[in-house]
Design a protein around this motif. Structure first.
Motif, PDB file in Angstrom:
ATOM      1  N   ARG A   1       0.925  -1.106   0.063  1.00 11.09           N
ATOM      2  CA  ARG A   1       0.001  -0.036  -0.158  1.00 11.09           C
ATOM      3  C   ARG A   1       0.887   1.279  -0.090  1.00 11.09           C
ATOM      4  NH1 ARG A   1      -4.609   0.122  -1.612  1.00 11.09           N
ATOM      5  NH2 ARG A   1      -5.856  -1.041   0.025  1.00 11.09           N
ATOM      6  N   GLU A   2       1.940   1.335   0.869  1.00  7.71           N
ATOM      7  CA  GLU A   2       2.935   2.359   0.908  1.00  7.71           C
ATOM      8  C   GLU A   2       3.640   2.810  -0.404  1.00  7.71           C
ATOM      9  OE1 GLU A   2       4.239   2.322   5.639  1.00  7.71           O
ATOM     10  OE2 GLU A   2       5.290   1.200   4.098  1.00  7.71           O
ATOM     11  N   LYS A   3       3.855   1.621  -1.384  1.00  5.03           N
ATOM     12  CA  LYS A   3       4.490   1.754  -2.663  1.00  5.03           C
ATOM     13  C   LYS A   3       3.283   2.347  -3.477  1.00  5.03           C
ATOM     14  CE  LYS A   3       7.553  -2.268  -2.204  1.00  5.03           C
ATOM     15  NZ  LYS A   3       8.095  -3.581  -2.710  1.00  5.03           N
ATOM     16  N   GLN A   4       2.060   1.812  -3.596  1.00  3.39           N
ATOM     17  CA  GLN A   4       1.079   2.726  -4.255  1.00  3.39           C
ATOM     18  C   GLN A   4       1.023   4.131  -3.967  1.00  3.39           C
ATOM     19  OE1 GLN A   4      -1.999   0.037  -3.026  1.00  3.39           O
ATOM     20  NE2 GLN A   4      -2.226  -0.790  -5.209  1.00  3.39           N
ATOM     21  N   ILE A   5       0.839   4.418  -2.532  1.00  2.00           N
ATOM     22  CA  ILE A   5       0.925   5.902  -2.168  1.00  2.00           C
ATOM     23  C   ILE A   5       1.880   6.601  -2.627  1.00  2.00           C
ATOM     24  CG2 ILE A   5       0.664   7.390  -0.282  1.00  2.00           C
ATOM     25  CD1 ILE A   5      -1.953   5.910  -0.416  1.00  2.00           C
ATOM     26  N   LEU A   6       3.216   5.891  -2.742  1.00  2.00           N
ATOM     27  CA  LEU A   6       4.401   6.712  -2.998  1.00  2.00           C
ATOM     28  C   LEU A   6       4.218   7.140  -4.373  1.00  2.00           C
ATOM     29  CD1 LEU A   6       7.314   7.799  -2.514  1.00  2.00           C
ATOM     30  CD2 LEU A   6       8.123   5.447  -2.893  1.00  2.00           C
ATOM     31  N   SER A   7       3.924   6.270  -5.376  1.00  3.90           N
ATOM     32  CA  SER A   7       3.876   6.098  -6.780  1.00  3.90           C
ATOM     33  C   SER A   7       2.748   7.280  -7.118  1.00  3.90           C
ATOM     34  CB  SER A   7       3.472   4.818  -7.477  1.00  3.90           C
ATOM     35  OG  SER A   7       3.239   5.134  -8.769  1.00  3.90           O
ATOM     36  N   MET A   8       1.667   7.327  -6.432  1.00  2.00           N
ATOM     37  CA  MET A   8       0.722   8.246  -6.529  1.00  2.00           C
ATOM     38  C   MET A   8       1.103   9.959  -6.168  1.00  2.00           C
ATOM     39  SD  MET A   8      -2.430   5.929  -5.987  1.00  2.00           S
ATOM     40  CE  MET A   8      -3.791   7.171  -6.708  1.00  2.00           C
ATOM     41  N   ILE A   9       1.912   9.811  -5.088  1.00  2.72           N
ATOM     42  CA  ILE A   9       2.414  11.090  -4.834  1.00  2.72           C
ATOM     43  C   ILE A   9       3.275  11.809  -5.886  1.00  2.72           C
ATOM     44  CG2 ILE A   9       3.994  12.264  -2.974  1.00  2.72           C
ATOM     45  CD1 ILE A   9       2.721  10.465  -0.820  1.00  2.72           C
ATOM     46  N   ALA A  10       4.138  10.734  -6.410  1.00  4.56           N
ATOM     47  CA  ALA A  10       5.069  11.239  -7.309  1.00  4.56           C
ATOM     48  C   ALA A  10       4.530  11.567  -8.498  1.00  4.56           C
ATOM     49  CB  ALA A  10       6.092   9.995  -7.788  1.00  4.56           C
ATOM     50  N   GLU A  11       2.986  11.279  -8.858  1.00  2.00           N
ATOM     51  CA  GLU A  11       2.441  11.554  -9.820  1.00  2.00           C
ATOM     52  C   GLU A  11       1.821  12.889  -9.791  1.00  2.00           C
ATOM     53  OE1 GLU A  11      -0.010   8.277 -10.689  1.00  2.00           O
ATOM     54  OE2 GLU A  11       1.628   6.851 -11.390  1.00  2.00           O
TER      55      GLU A  11
ATOM     56  N   ARG B   1      15.915   4.522  -5.905  1.00  2.00           N
ATOM     57  CA  ARG B   1      15.517   3.845  -7.065  1.00  2.00           C
ATOM     58  C   ARG B   1      14.218   2.888  -6.749  1.00  2.00           C
ATOM     59  NH1 ARG B   1      20.718   1.162  -9.860  1.00  2.00           N
ATOM     60  NH2 ARG B   1      21.942   3.258 -10.346  1.00  2.00           N
ATOM     61  N   LEU B   2      13.186   3.606  -5.780  1.00  2.56           N
ATOM     62  CA  LEU B   2      12.326   3.122  -5.413  1.00  2.56           C
ATOM     63  C   LEU B   2      11.069   3.668  -6.065  1.00  2.56           C
ATOM     64  CD1 LEU B   2      12.734   3.031  -1.409  1.00  2.56           C
ATOM     65  CD2 LEU B   2      12.532   1.140  -3.104  1.00  2.56           C
ATOM     66  N   LEU B   3      11.459   4.505  -7.296  1.00  3.30           N
ATOM     67  CA  LEU B   3      10.366   5.124  -8.041  1.00  3.30           C
ATOM     68  C   LEU B   3      10.987   4.943  -9.427  1.00  3.30           C
ATOM     69  CD1 LEU B   3       9.238   8.761  -6.293  1.00  3.30           C
ATOM     70  CD2 LEU B   3       7.777   6.657  -6.755  1.00  3.30           C
TER      71      LEU B   3
ATOM     72  N   MET C   1      -6.256  10.136  -4.212  1.00  3.79           N
ATOM     73  CA  MET C   1      -5.822   8.695  -3.842  1.00  3.79           C
ATOM     74  C   MET C   1      -6.858   8.096  -3.245  1.00  3.79           C
ATOM     75  SD  MET C   1      -1.574   9.235  -3.002  1.00  3.79           S
ATOM     76  CE  MET C   1      -1.827  11.084  -2.101  1.00  3.79           C
ATOM     77  N   ALA C   2      -7.539   8.706  -2.403  1.00  2.00           N
ATOM     78  CA  ALA C   2      -8.526   7.977  -1.374  1.00  2.00           C
ATOM     79  C   ALA C   2      -9.482   7.393  -2.313  1.00  2.00           C
ATOM     80  CB  ALA C   2      -9.072   9.101  -0.390  1.00  2.00           C
ATOM     81  N   GLU C   3      -9.825   8.083  -3.522  1.00  2.00           N
ATOM     82  CA  GLU C   3     -10.980   7.645  -4.326  1.00  2.00           C
ATOM     83  C   GLU C   3     -10.664   6.590  -5.032  1.00  2.00           C
ATOM     84  OE1 GLU C   3     -13.804   9.579  -7.799  1.00  2.00           O
ATOM     85  OE2 GLU C   3     -12.483  10.831  -6.783  1.00  2.00           O
TER      86      GLU C   3
END
Length: 213
Positions: free
Chosen positions: A156-166, A211-213, A173-175
């Motif tokens: 979940r944190e990886k998903q959130i991180l990716s969306m923050i970068a976008e 290199r996590l993004l 994100m919540a939706e």
């Protein structure tokens, strides 16, 4: 590149005239090194490269028309055979590594001894990598983040991180993830804590470096 029975054609790029004059004086007694010209900006040196032969360039990391890190990359694109030696007062490991990534043949601090300076110029001319003694010590010591390794993230944190970068907002994100905004904010705080950063800009920078993004 043949380096037998020939002078090393050296250029100096530094926006402080006193540094340029000092370097020229230090190299006066070394007849195998010929200072072909000196420049106070990266653009001036790039213009000189068209139609002139240079073997090694001493390049300041901070110049009035941009970063020496960026100029190093431009020099290597235009003249791949020119060896770039960074010359700087900045002892941060990140500066050293970025210069090397952009093709530099070494990194020297401005308090370098004459012997080490001449050795580095000759080494760079021969296609070797050279550092002043202090820089060798900096490179030998890994940073705290390197010792710890990258933070362990949940799916979940990886998903959130990716969306923050976008550039997604908490509401977006919540939706998308069918979560409450409060839950998303909790994940954001956890990410800041795990990366030990204070804001989103630092978070993205650290994630990219690891290199996590």
């Amino acid at each position: 590149m043949s380096y037998l029975n020939s002078n090393i054609r050296l250029a100096i790029v530094d926006d402080h005239q006193i540094v340029i004059e000092g370097l020229k004086t230090l190299l006066t007694n070394h007849s195998e090194i010929e200072v072909v010209d000196c420049f106070i900006s990266g653009a001036e040196f790039m213009a000189f490269l068209t139609g002139h032969e240079v073997d090694v360039v001493l390049l300041d990391v901070m110049l009035p028309d941009g970063s020496g890190i960026d100029w190093c990359k431009e020099i290597k694109i235009k003249a791949p055979n020119v060896s770039v030696l960074a010359l700087s007062n900045h002892a941060e490991r990140s500066f050293v590594m970025k210069m090397l990534q952009n093709g530099a043949s070494g990194y020297l601090l401005k308090n370098v001894s004459v012997d080490d300076l001449v050795h580095a110029i000759k080494a760079a001319y021969k296609g070797e990598i050279a550092f002043s003694r202090e820089v060798n010590e900096i490179i030998a010591k890994p940073t705290l983040n390197e010792l710890k390794g990258p933070p362990q993230l949940t799916k979940r944190e990886k998903q959130i991180l990716s969306m923050i970068a976008e550039g997604k907002t908490t509401a977006n994100m919540a939706e998308t993830l069918f979560l409450s905004p409060l839950t998303v904010e909790t994940h954001r705080r956890n990410l800041l804590q795990k990366f030990e950063v204070k804001n989103v800009a630092e978070l993205i920078k650290e994630a990219l470096q690891q290199r996590l993004l």
